[in-house]
Motif scaffolding. Sequence first.
Motif, mmCIF file in Angstrom:
data_model
loop_
_atom_site.group_PDB
_atom_site.id
_atom_site.type_symbol
_atom_site.label_atom_id
_atom_site.label_comp_id
_atom_site.label_asym_id
_atom_site.label_seq_id
_atom_site.Cartn_x
_atom_site.Cartn_y
_atom_site.Cartn_z
ATOM 1 N N ASP A 3 60.180 -51.388 -46.595
ATOM 2 C CA ASP A 3 60.540 -52.728 -47.043
ATOM 3 C C ASP A 3 61.640 -52.551 -48.082
ATOM 4 O OD1 ASP A 3 60.550 -55.476 -47.630
ATOM 5 O OD2 ASP A 3 59.146 -55.150 -49.281
ATOM 6 N N LYS A 42 60.012 -49.876 -50.695
ATOM 7 C CA LYS A 42 58.653 -49.391 -50.532
ATOM 8 C C LYS A 42 58.549 -48.771 -49.147
ATOM 9 C CE LYS A 42 58.346 -53.206 -52.037
ATOM 10 N NZ LYS A 42 59.457 -53.993 -52.575
ATOM 11 N N SER A 77 55.934 -46.256 -46.386
ATOM 12 C CA SER A 77 54.660 -45.612 -46.100
ATOM 13 C C SER A 77 54.659 -45.123 -44.661
ATOM 14 C CB SER A 77 53.503 -46.579 -46.294
ATOM 15 O OG SER A 77 52.273 -45.928 -46.021
ATOM 16 N N LEU A 127 47.686 -47.243 -43.421
ATOM 17 C CA LEU A 127 48.793 -46.856 -44.282
ATOM 18 C C LEU A 127 48.405 -45.596 -45.038
ATOM 19 C CD1 LEU A 127 49.932 -50.152 -46.058
ATOM 20 C CD2 LEU A 127 51.160 -48.898 -44.311
ATOM 21 N N GLU A 147 49.958 -42.808 -48.108
ATOM 22 C CA GLU A 147 50.483 -43.025 -49.465
ATOM 23 C C GLU A 147 51.760 -43.876 -49.446
ATOM 24 O OE1 GLU A 147 52.187 -40.419 -53.217
ATOM 25 O OE2 GLU A 147 51.544 -39.418 -51.413
ATOM 26 N N VAL A 148 51.796 -44.899 -50.284
ATOM 27 C CA VAL A 148 52.971 -45.759 -50.402
ATOM 28 C C VAL A 148 53.876 -45.182 -51.484
ATOM 29 C CG1 VAL A 148 53.790 -48.074 -50.980
ATOM 30 C CG2 VAL A 148 51.677 -47.798 -49.660
ATOM 31 N N LYS A 149 55.160 -45.048 -51.152
ATOM 32 C CA LYS A 149 56.136 -44.536 -52.113
ATOM 33 C C LYS A 149 57.110 -45.642 -52.468
ATOM 34 C CE LYS A 149 55.726 -39.825 -50.712
ATOM 35 N NZ LYS A 149 55.876 -38.724 -51.592
ATOM 36 N N ARG A 150 57.581 -45.614 -53.713
ATOM 37 C CA ARG A 150 58.517 -46.629 -54.202
ATOM 38 C C ARG A 150 59.780 -45.916 -54.672
ATOM 39 N NH1 ARG A 150 57.102 -51.760 -56.497
ATOM 40 N NH2 ARG A 150 58.889 -52.618 -57.552
#
Length: 80
Positions: free
Chosen positions: A7, A14, A16, A23, A25-28
Amino acid sequence: MTNLVLDIGNSSVKASFVKGANLEEVKRFEGEDIAGFIQELTALRKPNILAISSVRELSNDFFSHVESLCERLIVIDEKT
């Protein structure tokens, strides 16, 4: 099958990996080199599908680069 979803917002990205309906681990990321961020994510793990949702205008060079990092690219942006 592993997919990568991103996204791309106005101030951050963001991301993942997704396996099935889960999902991971979500990374930013809060920088300008979005293609470099994606390349780093996919260096050890090439996704089957890379799905990008973006509010930003992205260049043809960007799409050419990230398209080589996956089997299939799906883009949802202001044109879709």
